[in-house]
Design an enzyme around this catalytic site. Structure first.
Site, mmCIF file in Angstrom:
data_model
loop_
_atom_site.group_PDB
_atom_site.id
_atom_site.type_symbol
_atom_site.label_atom_id
_atom_site.label_comp_id
_atom_site.label_asym_id
_atom_site.label_seq_id
_atom_site.Cartn_x
_atom_site.Cartn_y
_atom_site.Cartn_z
ATOM 1 N N HIS A 49 5.172 -2.046 11.603
ATOM 2 C CA HIS A 49 4.900 -0.671 11.878
ATOM 3 C C HIS A 49 4.113 -0.461 13.061
ATOM 4 O O HIS A 49 4.319 -1.830 13.629
ATOM 5 C CB HIS A 49 3.481 -0.465 11.389
ATOM 6 C CG HIS A 49 3.344 0.522 11.028
ATOM 7 N ND1 HIS A 49 2.191 0.894 11.972
ATOM 8 C CD2 HIS A 49 3.228 2.075 9.599
ATOM 9 C CE1 HIS A 49 2.510 2.601 11.195
ATOM 10 N NE2 HIS A 49 2.811 2.688 10.202
ATOM 11 N N ASP A 96 6.101 1.010 2.102
ATOM 12 C CA ASP A 96 7.324 1.914 1.651
ATOM 13 C C ASP A 96 7.600 0.053 1.237
ATOM 14 O O ASP A 96 8.573 0.186 0.496
ATOM 15 C CB ASP A 96 8.002 2.350 2.463
ATOM 16 C CG ASP A 96 7.469 3.453 2.640
ATOM 17 O OD1 ASP A 96 6.820 4.468 1.692
ATOM 18 O OD2 ASP A 96 7.511 4.179 4.502
#
Ligand code: CMC
Length: 427
Positions: free
Chosen positions: A306, A363
């Protein structure tokens, strides 16, 4: 006047003193706005070192793995709140009283139907279109239905647009699914919860009764909460950029949907499930890890890494728990979950991932839950978009409240210097 100052000196120029701004939480920010008037620009492709705006909505501490909406920690919201309550908090800044919440819920619930003509718009799309393409097109088309009387400078008009978007997105999202299947559209049911109504519109048919499973309803609500907002990511920045010209909010949200679609952003949930299916068995994990580390291979471990989190994504922790709950409720033993857990375990102990601080993100587990609910992977990003709509509107609204300035970045030009043109084509 800011207490702290920073100075910048360009070669041959006198130093420019800049204010250092302090937020409630997070690092200080050097205010470079005055540089442009001195003919100096900064260079930051991908905005890795640039705060594009001031915001009071969401705070992330990527090193500590903290995510707060209006100050409230995401794990507390996910376990003790509902998506509609979180939506209220994001939009209005404070948690609602019982009365405020009832009014809010009633208004959202009473605007779930879309203009009947839009149902015919769907038929212009190929049946095998990706549902994100349809969602993007139909959401943009809502601007054609709700534009004339909309003044984006009027807070009440913006509030009405917010209600319309929040109310109608599940309807449009479920219609994208039904259209792909060739099944009739199912009208919203205002006696159901936000998540329950969405599941009903997805899975009911006119032929038989569909009863929403409360565990799946709660899991869907949690998925929506976990995706509701995430400060200035690519799609939210896109919505702000589009909105900065004063554009129609439905068109701005369509721009956000387009940005979300990519596999580096919201498309990662679909890509992650595809990857887990491709890995298929624990014994193939080392090969995929080798590819993820190979600089000459474009493959990345989807659901890992991320831009902001350099720690476990706090949303992934809740998602992991929900995943186990859903599979237990459905009595399913999912081979993909086993692959996912083993992959997570191996990656978290691998020096490549440790050194780069690559942890599972939101996710990584959401796809397994959605698949277990019977939702095809092409719909995963649509559900992300539906959940994120409230975050996008909250930011769009905040931008208008703060006084709009059109987003207009500058560039470092590395093309040709001026040269004369004469055509080489036959006249
Ligand atoms: N697999 C393998 N290596 C990776 C991965 C990954 N998933 N992510 C980053 N790296 C490596 C990258 O190759 C680079 O290595 P090096 O320093 O040796 O060149 C280093 O880690 C830093 O990567 P980066 O590309 O500079 O990081 P970024 O902040 O630009 O990218 C990201 C963030 C999310 C786009 C990236 O981690 C990624 O592509 N992840 C997979 C896609 C994904 O799961 N996206 C969902 C994000 S969460 C949902 C959302 O908010 O949209």
């Amino acid at each position: 006047m800011a207490d702290k100052k920073a100075t910048i000196t360009c070669p041959g120029e006198t130093a420019v003193e800049l204010d250092v701004l302090q937020g409630t939480l997070g690092q200080d920010v050097i205010d470079i706005r005055s540089l442009g008037s001195k003919g100096v620009f900064t260079f930051d492709p991908g905005f890795t070192s640039t705060a594009s705006c001031e915001s009071k909505i969401t705070f992330i501490d990527g090193d500590e793995g903290i995510l707060l909406h209006r100050g409230y920690p995401i794990d507390q919201l996910a376990t003790s709140s509902s998506y509609l309550e979180v939506s209220y908090i994001l939009l209005y800044g404070e948690k609602p009283t019982q009365k405020e919440f009832e009014e809010f819920k009633t208004t959202v619930t009473r605007h779930t139907m879309i203009h009947e003509q839009i149902t015919r718009l769907f038929h212009g799309f190929r049946r095998d279109s990706h549902p994100m393409a349809v969602l993007c097109g139909v959401t943009g088309a809502l601007a054609a239905f709700y534009h004339d009387s909309l003044d984006v400078n009027n807070p009440r008009h913006r509030e009405i647009a917010a209600f319309r978007l929040l109310s109608k997105m599940p309807t449009v999202a479920a219609m994208c699914y039904k259209y792909a299947l060739g099944q009739p559209f199912i009208y919203p049911r205002n006696d159901l919860s936000y998540a329950g109504n969405f599941l009903h519109m997805m899975f009911a048919t006119p032929c038989e009764e569909y009863v929403v499973n409360p565990v799946l309803e709660r899991a869907m609500d949690r998925i929506l909460i976990l995706h509701a907002d995430h400060e200035q990511n690519a799609s939210t920045s896109t919505v702000r950029t589009a909105g900065s010209s004063g554009a129609n909010p439905f068109a701005c949200i369509a721009a956000g949907i387009a940005s979300l679609w990519g596999p580096a952003h919201g498309g990662a949930n679909e890509a992650c499930l595809k990857m887990l299916e491709e890995i298929n068995h624990k014994e193939h994990i080392p090969e995929f890890l080798r590819r993820a580390k190979d600089k000459n291979d474009s493959f990345r471990l989807m659901g890992f890494g991320h831009r902001v989190y350099k720690n476990y994504d706090p949303r992934a922790t809740v998602m992991r728990e929900t995943c186990h709950e859903v599979l237990q409720e459905l009595g399913m033993k999912d081979d993909l979950l086993e692959v996912a857990m083993e992959l997570e375990h191996i990656a978290l102990h691998d020096p490549y991932f440790i050194e780069r601080k690559l942890y599972p993100n939101v996710d990584f587990y959401s796809g397994i839950i959605l698949k277990a609910m019977g939702i095809p992977s092409s719909m995963f990003t649509v559900i992300f978009a539906m959940a994120r709509t409230v975050g996008w509107i909250a930011h769009w609204n905040e931008m208008h409240d703060d006084g709009i300035k059109i987003a207009r970045p500058r560039q470092l030009y590395t093309g040709y210097a001026q040269r004369d043109f004469t055509s080489d084509l036959a006249k």
